[in-house]
Write a protein that holds these residues in place. Structure first.
Motif, mmCIF file in Angstrom:
data_model
loop_
_atom_site.group_PDB
_atom_site.id
_atom_site.type_symbol
_atom_site.label_atom_id
_atom_site.label_comp_id
_atom_site.label_asym_id
_atom_site.label_seq_id
_atom_site.Cartn_x
_atom_site.Cartn_y
_atom_site.Cartn_z
ATOM 1 N N LYS A 255 56.333 -41.420 -107.607
ATOM 2 C CA LYS A 255 56.708 -42.378 -106.605
ATOM 3 C C LYS A 255 57.470 -43.475 -107.001
ATOM 4 N N ILE A 256 57.684 -43.914 -108.414
ATOM 5 C CA ILE A 256 58.431 -44.946 -108.723
ATOM 6 C C ILE A 256 59.967 -44.374 -108.765
ATOM 7 N N ILE A 257 60.185 -43.122 -108.966
ATOM 8 C CA ILE A 257 61.598 -42.435 -108.928
ATOM 9 C C ILE A 257 61.970 -42.129 -107.612
ATOM 10 N N LEU A 258 61.071 -41.676 -106.788
ATOM 11 C CA LEU A 258 61.420 -41.142 -105.465
ATOM 12 C C LEU A 258 60.191 -41.570 -104.760
ATOM 13 N N PRO A 259 60.735 -42.022 -103.193
ATOM 14 C CA PRO A 259 59.472 -42.446 -102.240
ATOM 15 C C PRO A 259 59.009 -41.138 -101.850
ATOM 16 N N LEU A 260 58.044 -40.550 -102.370
ATOM 17 C CA LEU A 260 57.487 -39.129 -101.845
ATOM 18 C C LEU A 260 56.161 -39.368 -101.334
ATOM 19 N N TYR A 261 55.792 -38.279 -100.336
ATOM 20 C CA TYR A 261 54.339 -38.427 -100.177
ATOM 21 C C TYR A 261 53.511 -37.728 -100.980
ATOM 22 N N TYR A 262 52.270 -37.756 -101.260
ATOM 23 C CA TYR A 262 51.684 -36.929 -102.400
ATOM 24 C C TYR A 262 51.524 -35.569 -101.975
ATOM 25 N N THR A 263 51.583 -35.154 -100.597
ATOM 26 C CA THR A 263 51.609 -33.874 -100.319
ATOM 27 C C THR A 263 53.056 -32.958 -100.747
ATOM 28 N N THR A 264 53.845 -34.020 -100.469
ATOM 29 C CA THR A 264 55.164 -33.178 -101.316
ATOM 30 C C THR A 264 55.139 -32.810 -102.765
ATOM 31 N N ILE A 265 54.663 -33.895 -103.395
ATOM 32 C CA ILE A 265 54.485 -33.827 -104.977
ATOM 33 C C ILE A 265 53.506 -32.560 -105.162
ATOM 34 N N LYS A 266 52.426 -32.422 -104.448
ATOM 35 C CA LYS A 266 51.435 -31.390 -104.566
ATOM 36 C C LYS A 266 51.925 -29.991 -104.258
ATOM 37 N N GLU A 267 52.917 -30.015 -103.240
ATOM 38 C CA GLU A 267 53.769 -28.656 -102.816
ATOM 39 C C GLU A 267 54.573 -28.391 -103.880
ATOM 40 N N TYR A 268 55.207 -29.105 -104.626
ATOM 41 C CA TYR A 268 56.225 -28.878 -105.499
ATOM 42 C C TYR A 268 55.403 -28.473 -106.747
ATOM 43 N N LEU A 269 54.368 -29.068 -107.043
ATOM 44 C CA LEU A 269 53.397 -28.645 -108.078
ATOM 45 C C LEU A 269 52.887 -27.037 -108.010
ATOM 46 N N PHE A 270 52.609 -26.990 -106.842
ATOM 47 C CA PHE A 270 51.822 -25.436 -106.557
ATOM 48 C C PHE A 270 52.942 -24.532 -106.859
ATOM 49 N N TYR A 271 54.301 -24.880 -106.334
ATOM 50 C CA TYR A 271 55.461 -23.697 -106.743
ATOM 51 C C TYR A 271 55.963 -23.773 -108.353
ATOM 52 N N LEU A 272 55.730 -24.987 -108.802
ATOM 53 C CA LEU A 272 56.150 -24.804 -110.220
ATOM 54 C C LEU A 272 55.046 -24.200 -111.132
ATOM 55 N N ILE A 273 53.720 -24.278 -110.648
ATOM 56 C CA ILE A 273 52.486 -23.490 -111.337
ATOM 57 C C ILE A 273 52.777 -22.053 -110.899
ATOM 58 N N ASP A 274 52.863 -21.658 -109.658
ATOM 59 C CA ASP A 274 53.087 -20.411 -109.116
ATOM 60 C C ASP A 274 53.978 -19.564 -109.945
ATOM 61 N N TYR A 275 55.356 -20.188 -110.085
ATOM 62 C CA TYR A 275 56.293 -19.594 -110.889
ATOM 63 C C TYR A 275 56.246 -19.864 -112.263
ATOM 64 N N GLU A 276 55.298 -20.255 -112.876
ATOM 65 C CA GLU A 276 54.841 -20.276 -114.325
ATOM 66 C C GLU A 276 55.950 -21.469 -115.017
ATOM 67 N N LEU A 277 56.336 -22.315 -114.448
ATOM 68 C CA LEU A 277 56.969 -23.361 -114.812
ATOM 69 C C LEU A 277 56.318 -24.523 -115.641
ATOM 70 N N VAL A 278 55.202 -24.767 -114.938
ATOM 71 C CA VAL A 278 54.243 -25.651 -115.211
ATOM 72 C C VAL A 278 52.844 -25.269 -115.331
ATOM 73 N N SER A 279 51.916 -25.375 -116.249
ATOM 74 C CA SER A 279 50.603 -25.045 -116.285
ATOM 75 C C SER A 279 49.612 -26.188 -115.942
ATOM 76 N N TYR A 280 48.338 -25.990 -115.628
ATOM 77 C CA TYR A 280 47.422 -26.919 -115.432
ATOM 78 C C TYR A 280 46.274 -26.526 -116.448
ATOM 79 N N ASN A 281 45.759 -27.434 -117.106
ATOM 80 C CA ASN A 281 44.612 -27.423 -118.025
ATOM 81 C C ASN A 281 43.388 -27.981 -117.268
ATOM 82 N N GLY A 282 42.546 -27.271 -116.677
ATOM 83 C CA GLY A 282 41.549 -28.056 -115.965
ATOM 84 C C GLY A 282 40.448 -28.713 -116.718
#
Length: 106
Positions: A40-67
Motif C-alpha cells: 500500500k505504500i508503493i501502490l494505492p491498492l485495495y486489500y482485495t486486489t493484493i489478496k487476488e494477486y497472492l492467490f494467483y501467485l500461490i496457485d502458480y507456485e511462485l509464492v508459498s504460504y506457511n500457515g
C-alpha cells in the motif's frame, strides 16, 4: 463420475508493477499485515486486489504460504519470474507499468 477441465479458461492478466513488489517482499518471508502495508505504500491498492494477486501467485507456485508461521515466501519460480521481468525491462526498454504477465496452462 468424471472431471472435465475447461481448457477455454483464460489465464489472468496480471500487472508486473504489482507482482514485482509482492515477490520482492516475500524473499525473506513476510506476514500478511506487513505485506499489505508495504504494498500500500508503493501502490494505492485495495486489500482485495493484493489478496487476488497472492492467490494467483500461490496457485502458480511462485509464492508459498506457511500457515504455522503465517508467512508468505517466494518460491524458485518466483525468482525466475523476477528475472524475466527485469530482462523484459532491460531488453525492451519499457517501464514496469507496461508489462502484463499471463501464465500458460500445460
Amino acid at each position: 463420475m468424471s472431471i472435465i477441465h475447461n481448457k477455454d479458461i483464460k489465464s489472468p492478466e496480471l500487472r508486473a508493477s504489482i507482482i514485482e513488489p509482492i515477490l520482492l517482499s516475500c524473499i525473506d518471508g513476510i506476514n500478511n499485515f506487513e505485506l499489505e502495508s508495504i504494498i500500500k505504500i508503493i501502490l494505492p491498492l485495495y486489500y482485495t486486489t493484493i489478496k487476488e494477486y497472492l492467490f494467483y501467485l500461490i496457485d502458480y507456485e511462485l509464492v508459498s504460504y506457511n500457515g504455522k508461521k503465517r508467512k508468505f515466501s517466494i518460491e524458485y519460480g518466483g525468482f525466475g519470474l523476477l528475472d524475466m521481468i527485469d530482462e523484459e525491462k532491460r531488453q525492451e526498454k519499457i517501464g514496469i507499468d507496461e508489462i502484463v504477465i499471463t501464465f500458460e496452462c500445460t
